[in-house]
Design an enzyme around this catalytic site. Structure first.
Site, PDB file in Angstrom:
ATOM      1  N   ARG A  86       6.418  -3.413  -2.957  1.00 55.27           N
ATOM      2  CA  ARG A  86       5.957  -2.456  -1.946  1.00 55.27           C
ATOM      3  C   ARG A  86       5.748  -3.212  -0.638  1.00 55.27           C
ATOM      4  O   ARG A  86       4.956  -4.157  -0.583  1.00 55.27           O
ATOM      5  CB  ARG A  86       4.635  -1.816  -2.405  1.00 55.27           C
ATOM      6  CG  ARG A  86       3.992  -0.917  -1.368  1.00 55.27           C
ATOM      7  CD  ARG A  86       2.722  -0.251  -1.910  1.00 55.27           C
ATOM      8  NE  ARG A  86       2.111   0.579  -0.903  1.00 55.27           N
ATOM      9  CZ  ARG A  86       0.979   0.293  -0.243  1.00 55.27           C
ATOM     10  NH1 ARG A  86       0.322  -0.827  -0.494  1.00 55.27           N
ATOM     11  NH2 ARG A  86       0.509   1.112   0.665  1.00 55.27           N
ATOM     12  N   HIS A 130       1.758   1.061   7.969  1.00 58.35           N
ATOM     13  CA  HIS A 130       0.628   0.271   7.481  1.00 58.35           C
ATOM     14  C   HIS A 130      -0.086  -0.293   8.712  1.00 58.35           C
ATOM     15  O   HIS A 130      -0.127  -1.496   8.931  1.00 58.35           O
ATOM     16  CB  HIS A 130       1.109  -0.818   6.527  1.00 58.35           C
ATOM     17  CG  HIS A 130       0.057  -1.362   5.605  1.00 58.35           C
ATOM     18  ND1 HIS A 130       0.174  -1.379   4.230  1.00 58.35           N
ATOM     19  CD2 HIS A 130      -1.146  -1.923   5.861  1.00 58.35           C
ATOM     20  CE1 HIS A 130      -0.904  -1.929   3.682  1.00 58.35           C
ATOM     21  NE2 HIS A 130      -1.732  -2.287   4.660  1.00 58.35           N
ATOM     22  N   GLU A 175      -3.513   4.183   3.689  1.00 52.14           N
ATOM     23  CA  GLU A 175      -4.942   4.229   4.004  1.00 52.14           C
ATOM     24  C   GLU A 175      -5.255   4.790   5.390  1.00 52.14           C
ATOM     25  O   GLU A 175      -5.751   4.060   6.267  1.00 52.14           O
ATOM     26  CB  GLU A 175      -5.562   2.838   3.858  1.00 52.14           C
ATOM     27  CG  GLU A 175      -5.372   2.221   2.480  1.00 52.14           C
ATOM     28  CD  GLU A 175      -6.206   0.954   2.277  1.00 52.14           C
ATOM     29  OE1 GLU A 175      -6.848   0.496   3.235  1.00 52.14           O
ATOM     30  OE2 GLU A 175      -6.241   0.454   1.136  1.00 52.14           O
ATOM     31  N   ASN A 303      -5.222   3.253  -3.535  1.00 55.37           N
ATOM     32  CA  ASN A 303      -5.648   1.856  -3.425  1.00 55.37           C
ATOM     33  C   ASN A 303      -7.103   1.797  -3.838  1.00 55.37           C
ATOM     34  O   ASN A 303      -7.912   2.618  -3.392  1.00 55.37           O
ATOM     35  CB  ASN A 303      -5.530   1.344  -1.987  1.00 55.37           C
ATOM     36  CG  ASN A 303      -4.070   1.179  -1.546  1.00 55.37           C
ATOM     37  OD1 ASN A 303      -3.149   1.373  -2.334  1.00 55.37           O
ATOM     38  ND2 ASN A 303      -3.877   0.822  -0.287  1.00 55.37           N
ATOM     39  N   TYR A 305     -10.454  -0.893  -4.444  1.00 53.52           N
ATOM     40  CA  TYR A 305     -11.050  -2.231  -4.375  1.00 53.52           C
ATOM     41  C   TYR A 305     -12.479  -2.299  -4.899  1.00 53.52           C
ATOM     42  O   TYR A 305     -12.856  -3.240  -5.565  1.00 53.52           O
ATOM     43  CB  TYR A 305     -10.995  -2.777  -2.942  1.00 53.52           C
ATOM     44  CG  TYR A 305      -9.590  -3.167  -2.549  1.00 53.52           C
ATOM     45  CD1 TYR A 305      -9.076  -4.409  -2.910  1.00 53.52           C
ATOM     46  CD2 TYR A 305      -8.761  -2.278  -1.871  1.00 53.52           C
ATOM     47  CE1 TYR A 305      -7.767  -4.766  -2.590  1.00 53.52           C
ATOM     48  CE2 TYR A 305      -7.453  -2.630  -1.546  1.00 53.52           C
ATOM     49  CZ  TYR A 305      -6.957  -3.873  -1.913  1.00 53.52           C
ATOM     50  OH  TYR A 305      -5.665  -4.224  -1.605  1.00 53.52           O
ATOM     51  N   GLU A 377      -2.355  -0.494  -4.524  1.00 51.72           N
ATOM     52  CA  GLU A 377      -3.026  -1.768  -4.213  1.00 51.72           C
ATOM     53  C   GLU A 377      -4.265  -1.918  -5.087  1.00 51.72           C
ATOM     54  O   GLU A 377      -5.042  -0.972  -5.245  1.00 51.72           O
ATOM     55  CB  GLU A 377      -3.511  -1.831  -2.756  1.00 51.72           C
ATOM     56  CG  GLU A 377      -2.450  -2.135  -1.750  1.00 51.72           C
ATOM     57  CD  GLU A 377      -3.004  -2.175  -0.325  1.00 51.72           C
ATOM     58  OE1 GLU A 377      -4.181  -2.558  -0.131  1.00 51.72           O
ATOM     59  OE2 GLU A 377      -2.253  -1.800   0.590  1.00 51.72           O
TER      60      GLU A 377
HETATM   61  C1  FCB Z   1      -6.370  -2.739   2.113  1.00 58.95           C
HETATM   62  C2  FCB Z   1      -5.153  -2.859   2.999  1.00 58.95           C
HETATM   63  C3  FCB Z   1      -4.349  -4.119   2.784  1.00 58.95           C
HETATM   64  C4  FCB Z   1      -5.224  -5.320   2.525  1.00 58.95           C
HETATM   65  C5  FCB Z   1      -6.268  -5.017   1.480  1.00 58.95           C
HETATM   66  C6  FCB Z   1      -7.165  -6.174   1.158  1.00 58.95           C
HETATM   67  O1  FCB Z   1      -7.300  -1.916   2.710  1.00 58.95           O
HETATM   68  O2  FCB Z   1      -4.300  -1.756   2.803  1.00 58.95           O
HETATM   69  O3  FCB Z   1      -3.502  -4.291   3.884  1.00 58.95           O
HETATM   70  O4  FCB Z   1      -5.764  -5.767   3.702  1.00 58.95           O
HETATM   71  O5  FCB Z   1      -7.046  -3.926   1.885  1.00 58.95           O
END
Ligand code: FCB
Length: 473
Positions: A86, A130, A175, A303, A305, A377
């Protein structure tokens, strides 16, 4: 049987046969070559070159030099057994200034990249946006201005005409929350503006751009799978008080539902519109916009985290200027506070919370859509220290991936149509406002020499991909 297969123990948690094992990057974070072959500046070039905006004054001028080293990088992907890559397109490389005809030299880079991927049987997954808006379009007002959505759709249609014969998987935006609320609200990201009302308009025009781009791609003669990638969060209150429940509702509204509801259900959530009232009357939303925004999709990118844990002091009646004047990524809810719970954290100080991923996946598939979902992600930054051979034993990152992949497997077992996983990131790279100080790669990049060395997590991930699964613990 290859020697690799002989060495691999069978996985306990087996993924569906056609599950995609990928890795992700983004143009400004890896490409470099910012002034080559006709590329013009994007808002991230301007921002990173503005003193005080990015740690250490780092810029993406060279980054991982992927523009010149893409063959070596595709080789690396192939050695890791990845089934998909990607990447994103630098808009100002392929359409300098964000208007007019495509720049053949810029497009050619992506054509060569995609062809190289094709030769290794790696599925190209293209993200159109992006975060790197052409600076000229920002000068004309940026995402808070409606015209930017039309410019984006035009760019999407042209790119699909140029690469639709080779690329089937298209993500419109990555995002949009970050583009809108970090770009125009808190100002932590390019273009670094602190304008609460403009940030809400930006969110709307990003989504409008997504809908129009989806239609532009569909209008082409070549088949395409189209989706959008949202950064979604599990959100929980610090305590059981009403104020904390309200803070949770607000943050869930501004981080998740303000995008999920328009894109997948074709409406703005009433409570979010109400929360935003001190900031905007939403008069920028025109008749018909929500139908465009909710154009039908083929897949949803998520995505993930971390989780947000929030609390709030009681809001006094009326607008409180103390809060409202401070730059914030949560317009209208500036008083909300973010806490941690003492869980282990990554180098970003983000708490590691794999159950939050399961929560998000369940929620999306129960409340929003039965579209195929791709985790576009997931990953972690750690302070990697290479040994004398440049090797990094990043056990913490392996553990992070393992926990989150187990959550993915659990979601699939429960019926969530999760079809692929993309590690963030293939390479250490330019981590936005943190510059090169945060390393998310499964591959270590020694920036002065541009030498790439797969970390232990890369070898581990390669095994997962080859076994199509991992150990239960
Ligand atoms: C996300 C982004 C990516 C990277 C990660 C850690 O928010 O999409 O580009 O910076 O965080």
């Amino acid at each position: 049987m290859t020697s690799n297969e002989i060495l691999l123990a069978p996985a306990d948690l087996v993924f569906p046969t056609d599950f995609l094992w990928g890795a992700a990057t983004a143009a400004y974070q890896v490409e470099g070559a910012v002034a080559e072959d006709g590329r013009t500046a994007s808002i991230w070039d301007t921002f990173s070159h503005t003193p005080g905006r990015v740690l250490q004054g780092d810029t993406g001028d060279v980054a991982c030099d992927h523009y010149h080293r893409y063959r070596e990088d595709v080789d690396l992907m192939s050695r890791l057994g990845l089934s998909s890559y990607r990447f994103s397109v630098s808009w100002s490389r392929v359409q300098p200034g964000g208007r007019g005809p495509l720049n053949p030299a810029g497009v050619d880079f992506y054509r060569r990249l995609v062809d190289e991927l094709g030769e290794r049987d790696i599925l190209p997954w293209l993200t159109l946006y992006h975060w790197d808006l052409p600076q000229e379009l920002e000068d004309a007002g940026g995402w808070p201005v409606r015209d930017t959505a039309y410019r984006f759709a035009e760019f999407a249609g042209l790119m699909h005409e140029a690469l639709g014969d080779r690329v089937q998987h298209w993500t419109t935006l990555n995002e949009p929350w970050c583009s809108a609320f970090l770009g125009y609200g808190s100002g932590d990201h390019a273009p670094g503006r602190n304008e609460p009302a403009a940030s809400v308009r930006a969110a709307h025009h990003l989504m409008l751009g997504h809908g129009l781009a989806t239609q532009a791609i569909r209008a082409g003669t070549m088949p395409a799978q189209v989706g959008v990638t949202l950064n979604l969060y599990a959100v929980s209150p610090v305590s059981e008080t009403e104020a904390d429940a309200d803070a949770t509702r607000r943050v869930d509204g501004l981080a998740n539902r303000i995008f999920l509801d328009p894109v997948l259900l074709g409406r703005y959530p009433d409570d979010v519109v109400e929360d935003l009232r001190p900031v905007t009357d939403m008069s920028h939303v025109r008749d018909g916009d929500l139908e465009v925004i909710s154009s039908s999709l083929d897949m949803l990118g998520v995505n993930y985290y971390t989780r947000y844990v929030v609390c709030a002091p009681e809001i006094p009646d009326g607008v409180d200027d103390r809060w409202r004047s401070a730059p914030s990524a949560f317009p209208g809810s500036e008083h909300v506070q973010f806490k941690d719970r003492g869980l282990p954290v990554t180098a970003m100080n983000w708490e590691i919370d794999a159950p939050g991923l399961l929560e998000v996946l369940r929620r999306v598939s129960r409340e929003y859509t039965d579209l195929p979902i791709y985790l576009t992600e997931n990953g972690a930054a750690f302070d990697d220290v290479p040994d004398s051979e440049g090797r990094v034993e990043d056990a913490g990152r392996v553990d992070f991936f393992a926990q989150h992949l187990r959550a993915c497997h659990q979601a699939i077992t429960e019926g969530v149509p999760l079809r692929g996983y993309f590690a963030w990131s293939l390479l250490d790279n330019f981590e936005w406002g943190f510059g090169y100080t945060k390393r998310f790669g499964i591959t270590y990049v020694d920036y002065p020499t541009q030498r790439r060395t797969p970390k232990a997590s890369a070898d581990w991930y390669a095994q997962v991909s080859r076994r199509n699964g991992l150990a239960a613990e």
